[in-house]
Design a protein around this motif. Structure first.
Motif, PDB file in Angstrom:
ATOM      1  N   CYS A 448      28.630  42.670  39.828  1.00  0.00           N
ATOM      2  CA  CYS A 448      29.956  43.084  39.371  1.00  0.00           C
ATOM      3  C   CYS A 448      30.633  41.898  38.690  1.00  0.00           C
ATOM      4  N   ASN A 450      33.708  41.115  38.937  1.00  0.00           N
ATOM      5  CA  ASN A 450      34.740  40.525  39.802  1.00  0.00           C
ATOM      6  C   ASN A 450      34.251  40.144  41.191  1.00  0.00           C
ATOM      7  N   CYS A 451      33.096  40.668  41.596  1.00  0.00           N
ATOM      8  CA  CYS A 451      32.652  40.482  42.977  1.00  0.00           C
ATOM      9  C   CYS A 451      31.210  40.009  43.000  1.00  0.00           C
ATOM     10  N   CYS A 466      31.193  49.205  41.022  1.00  0.00           N
ATOM     11  CA  CYS A 466      31.292  48.282  42.130  1.00  0.00           C
ATOM     12  C   CYS A 466      31.997  49.020  43.263  1.00  0.00           C
ATOM     13  N   CYS A 469      35.529  46.725  44.144  1.00  0.00           N
ATOM     14  CA  CYS A 469      36.692  46.804  43.262  1.00  0.00           C
ATOM     15  C   CYS A 469      36.497  48.062  42.431  1.00  0.00           C
TER      16      CYS A 469
HETATM   17 ZN    ZN Z   1      33.691  44.406  42.129  1.00  0.00          ZN
END
Ligand code: ZN
Ligand code: ADP
Ligand code: ZN
Length: 735
Positions: A448, A450-451, A466, A469
């Motif tokens: 992901c 962001n993660c 994801c 998020c």
């Molecule tokens: Zn994420």
């Protein structure tokens, strides 16, 4: 007159305000007020009334927002205890648990009634006036709107009657009852308790009569009739006009329960509190409970905060369930708090489960709780027979390169069950289609944005998502390292399982139950109704399918891969696995036909799997408790988890190191009580989440008060710009 106001800001104190004279008679603890705060206005809650203040220039409250208070002193004592224990400001606790202030305007309607001199009147009346007056005299009180529905517009007639002094019209708050219960399953009536239910009820009734606080663990195997025990204890409480809180893990998953509750207690008495209930209704239910007009609060963890009057009984069904722990915002455990609330109210607390939390069982064995057991199923039905299939062997037998989802044993059992026109449940605790992707050119795993987690493919929607998020990718995947579009997808989720099972059993009616298919309103009821009416042959799903369902025609339960929960970086991984396997097994063989369970695993000798196979809770407990003791984990220690996050890696790292240093220094200086360990700092298992880097520090000790004091000292004065620190007392999730 001054009031102390708790304001939802990250500061652990209340603020004093002057009450303008004209508001004095309206002021009460438990009402919300609008107050000036800094150069803004804030909504706070009155938590104290005094005649003096130390503040130099106190400001005035602007407006009182609630007509009636939302809680009384005893509720406040409970909320304050919660704030204190979880190291969370009271203002924020109240801001999160109370129904929204915007929802407070209760709807009113006009009510017409005959006046007392209406019967002896000598006034000349029109035909219509006489008709309306007759109805008013017969029915005591009638809603004007309802009257107009019946007779056409009679508002001017009513006005004329009112003018003559024969009728009066008043405004009254109306209660919007929550959407009617959907009926799932047949009416079950009121069975006579069997002997083990009777024995349990005798003890509970005895305690209820004494009116003393006490906590009971009701340890009854799946299908032993725990719900019936709860119901009969509730009936006993209602005979004495007492109040009840009944907590369940996920109400959407248990429409059957609401049907049964309605049958037995009538819906006008029951407030159902969960996120699916509209906010305005929640506000009204809350007020009706507080006024004592409703006596039972049924709901998920947050229902524990409901201001039930004369609280005599708190039930926590499936007390082991992880959903009783809230992780975001106020991180509390409703199971643990139920005991605190019970003590404050002198109520009986019943924690029920077929697989009690190790912690709960420990308390029962130490005599802190009384243990009540129901070792057998209703009508002496046998527990299902459990078989374990070693998937290492299976892979070897079926050939290394075949994609082995179903062992031959499970395939045969599914076929036999379908031939007998019985139903199958298949558990796979991972949703989605493929669950991870790797670049075939450079070997880079795709993550992901962001993660620090893999994206999960959702084939029907044609996207990668994801699960932490909201990041969603549509279209073709491209490697973020080498830009190759040659991406391989692997791993299996429930969506792929559904497809595979459809390919193998094309004639079977197959449905999937996971949070992707169940997010529509009413989806659970529809699906469970279909299952109850034998319109589904195979139900595929995540742990959702393991929750409390009672369908007599389910005779085969298959666990596709028992290992998913074993590998979590969590000291409760074995406990979770044992519980999940036992609970899902418990869905089988609840009717006249015996059930069978097949568990596929790569760890056939793991004690969590072996003990689940043998339905041996005590054996599991013995193994687990000695491990916990040797590793100084709960219930032998208490834990406080500090989680630090920051969008800048270097800043966050600096922050966590400083926090850990401070912790170690304080510990050196403190007069330590008992044993204390500081574990970490370490990167969190999910090192990056929603764009933030994350670290953790774990405080372990055997004296809870010392750990609390230490945590307060560590955090006091700690400040790092852009860095967020969250405290989790008695943590359950460690990701
Ligand atoms: Zn994420
Ligand atoms: P548990 O919650 O322990 O898994 P339930 O309360 O769902 O078990 O009960 C299992 C089934 O047995 C339900 O269908 C319930 O209606 C039925 N049942 C419970 N008690 C009795 C009883 N005393 N006599 C007959 N049936 C009962
Ligand atoms: Zn690549």
């Amino acid at each position: 007159m001054f009031v102390k106001v708790a304001i939802p800001i990250p500061k652990d104190q209340s603020f004093d305000y002057i009450v303008p004279t004209e508001m004095e008679k309206n002021v009460a603890i438990g009402k919300r007020v609008l107050v000036p705060f800094g150069n803004k206005r804030e909504t706070g809650c009155i938590v104290g009334i005094t005649t003096a203040t130390d503040i130099e220039n106190p400001k005035e409250i602007i407006e009182i927002l609630d007509q009636e208070p939302l809680f009384d002193d005893r509720d406040l004592a409970f909320y304050s205890w919660t704030a204190d224990y979880y190291l969370y400001p009271l203002g924020k606790v109240l801001g999160e648990i109370l129904p929204g202030v915007k929802d407070r305007r209760t709807r009113t309607e006009k009510i017409a009634a005959a006046s007392c001199n209406a019967s002896s009147t000598t006034e000349k009346l029109t035909v219509k006036q006489r008709l309306v007056l007759k109805i008013l005299q017969e029915e005591a009180e009638v809603s004007v709107a309802v009257l107009c529905q019946r007779l056409g517009n009679v508002r001017s007639t009513l006005a004329a009657l009112e003018k003559k002094g024969l009728a009066c019209i008043t405004e009254k708050g109306v209660f919007r009852s929550f959407p009617p219960f959907l009926t799932v399953g047949e009416p079950s009536g009121r069975p006579t308790a069997n002997s083990s239910q009777e024995a349990v009820l005798k003890e509970l009734h005895c305690n209820l009569q004494s009116g003393q606080f006490s906590t009971f663990l009701l340890h009854g195997v799946t299908g032993s009739g725990k719900t019936e025990v709860y119901f009969q204890a509730m009936e006993e409480v209602r005979r004495r006009q007492g109040g009840i809180i009944y907590l369940v893990p996920e109400i959407a998953l248990t429409p059957q329960l609401l049907t049964r509750l309605k049958e037995r207690f009538g819906d006008e008495n029951i407030a159902v509190l969960h996120s699916g209930v509209s906010r305005a209704i929640r506000y009204e239910q809350w007020q009706r409970l507080r006024r004592g007009e409703m006596h039972m609060a049924v709901g998920v963890r947050s229902a524990l905060f409901a201001p039930v009057r004369d609280l005599k009984l708190i039930i926590v069904d499936e007390e082991h369930d992880a959903s009783y722990k809230q992780d975001d915002r106020l991180p509390y455990s409703a199971r643990d708090l139920a005991i605190v609330k019970g003590r404050l109210h002198g109520a009986t607390v019943v924690l029920g489960s077929a697989t009690p939390a190790v912690q709960t069982c420990f308390n029962a064995r130490n005599g802190k709780f009384s243990c009540l057991t129901m070792p057998g199923r209703i009508a002496d039905r046998p527990l299902p027979r459990v078989e374990i299939v070693d998937m290492k062997m299976e892979k070897a037998l079926q050939g290394k390169n075949t994609f082995t989802i179903f062992s031959r044993r499970l395939t045969a059992a599914i076929r036999e069950t379908l031939d007998r026109k019985q139903q199958v449940m298949l558990l796979l605790n991972r949703r989605g289609y493929h669950t991870f992707q790797i670049c075939r050119d450079c070997g880079h795993p795709l993550k992901c944005r962001n993660c620090e987690v893999s994206l999960i493919q959702h084939a029907q929607e044609g996207v990668w998502k994801c699960h932490y998020c909201d990041y969603t990718l549509a279209g073709g995947l491209v490697c973020s390292r080498c830009s190759s579009a040659n991406i391989g997808a692997y791993g299996m989720g429930t969506e792929l399982l559904e497809e595979e099972i459809t390919n193998r059993f094309p004639a079977a009616r197959i449905r999937r139950m996971d949070s992707d298919t169940m997010d529509r309103k009413g989806a659970h009821e529809q699906l469970l109704n279909a299952l109850g009416q034998d319109r589904i042959d195979i139900l595929v799903g995540t742990q959702m399918i393991s929750k409390g369902h009672d369908f007599p025609n389910v005779t085969l339960v298959g666990v596709i891969l028992a290992d998913t929960s074993l590998s979590l970086p969590d000291f409760r991984a074995a406990e979770r696995t044992f519980q999940l396997l036992t609970q899902v097994s418990g869905r089988g063989g609840r009717g006249d036909f015996p059930g069978k369970v097949i568990i596929q695993t790569f760890n056939p000798n793991h004690y969590a799997i072996q003990k689940a196979k043998d339905h041996d809770y005590d054996g599991f407990y013995e193994e687990e408790i000695s491990l916990r003791e040797s590793l100084f984990y709960p219930p032998f220690s208490r834990l406080i988890h500090l989680r630090l996050s920051c969008i800048h890696q270097a800043k966050g790292e600096e922050g966590i190191n400083r926090l850990a240093e401070k912790a170690r220094e304080l510990l050196k200086l403190a007069r330590v009580r008992g044993k204390v360990e500081i574990v970490g700092p370490a990167e969190a298992p999910l090192f990056r989440l929603r764009g933030r880097y994350r670290w953790q520090l774990l405080l372990k000790g055997d004296d809870s008060r010392f750990l609390h004091a230490l945590t307060r000292d560590i955090l006091s004065g700690f400040h790092a710009p852009g860095v967020q620190v969250k405290v989790d007392v008695d943590p359950v999730h460690f990701m």
